[in-house]
Design a protein around this motif. Structure first.
Motif, short mmCIF file in Angstrom:
data_model
loop_
_atom_site.label_atom_id
_atom_site.label_comp_id
_atom_site.label_asym_id
_atom_site.label_seq_id
_atom_site.Cartn_x
_atom_site.Cartn_y
_atom_site.Cartn_z
N LYS A 13 0.86 -1.17 0.00
CA LYS A 13 0.00 0.00 0.00
C LYS A 13 0.90 1.23 0.00
O LYS A 13 1.80 1.35 0.82
CB LYS A 13 -0.88 0.00 1.25
CG LYS A 13 -1.83 1.17 1.31
CD LYS A 13 -2.68 1.11 2.57
CE LYS A 13 -3.56 2.33 2.64
NZ LYS A 13 -4.25 2.42 3.94
N ASP A 14 0.68 2.13 -0.94
CA ASP A 14 1.49 3.35 -1.05
C ASP A 14 0.85 4.45 -0.22
O ASP A 14 -0.18 5.01 -0.59
CB ASP A 14 1.60 3.76 -2.52
CG ASP A 14 2.47 4.98 -2.72
OD1 ASP A 14 3.13 5.42 -1.76
OD2 ASP A 14 2.51 5.51 -3.85
N ASP A 15 1.46 4.75 0.93
CA ASP A 15 0.97 5.81 1.80
C ASP A 15 1.75 7.10 1.63
O ASP A 15 1.62 8.01 2.44
CB ASP A 15 1.06 5.36 3.27
CG ASP A 15 0.04 4.30 3.61
OD1 ASP A 15 -1.01 4.25 2.95
OD2 ASP A 15 0.29 3.52 4.55
N THR A 16 2.56 7.19 0.59
CA THR A 16 3.41 8.38 0.42
C THR A 16 2.71 9.49 -0.35
O THR A 16 3.19 10.62 -0.35
CB THR A 16 4.71 8.01 -0.31
OG1 THR A 16 4.40 7.51 -1.62
CG2 THR A 16 5.50 6.98 0.46
N SER A 18 0.03 11.33 0.12
CA SER A 18 -0.37 12.51 0.89
C SER A 18 0.85 13.32 1.32
O SER A 18 0.82 14.55 1.34
CB SER A 18 -1.22 12.12 2.09
OG SER A 18 -0.48 11.31 2.98
#
Length: 79
Positions: A13-16, A18
């Motif tokens: 999961k790409d949480d970067t 934001s």
């Protein structure tokens, strides 16, 4: 003989997104502020520009003085 192989499935999961969006907004805000400051300085004239240069030189001298104290600390007795 049949070829044997292994298959590995990786999900992430790409949480970067934001964080990058926030950094981009901040950079646009900084660019806007710099443009406004530049326009203000050109409106006020060179005297204000020299004041900003003087302020920057004052800040640099303070940083250099603190750095000098840090360099002296290992040689000074601090017991």
């Amino acid at each position: 003989m049949a070829a044997e192989f292994a298959q590995i499935l990786i999900r992430a999961k790409d949480d970067t997104k934001s964080a990058f969006d926030s950094a981009q907004r901040n950079m646009r805000g900084l660019e806007s502020s710099a443009a406004k400051l530049s326009g203000l300085l050109s409106t006020i004239g060179i005297g204000a520009g020299l004041s900003v240069v003087g302020l920057a030189a004052f800040a640099k001298s303070g940083i250099d003085a603190a750095d000098g104290l840090n360099e002296m600390r290992p040689t000074a007795s601090t017991t």
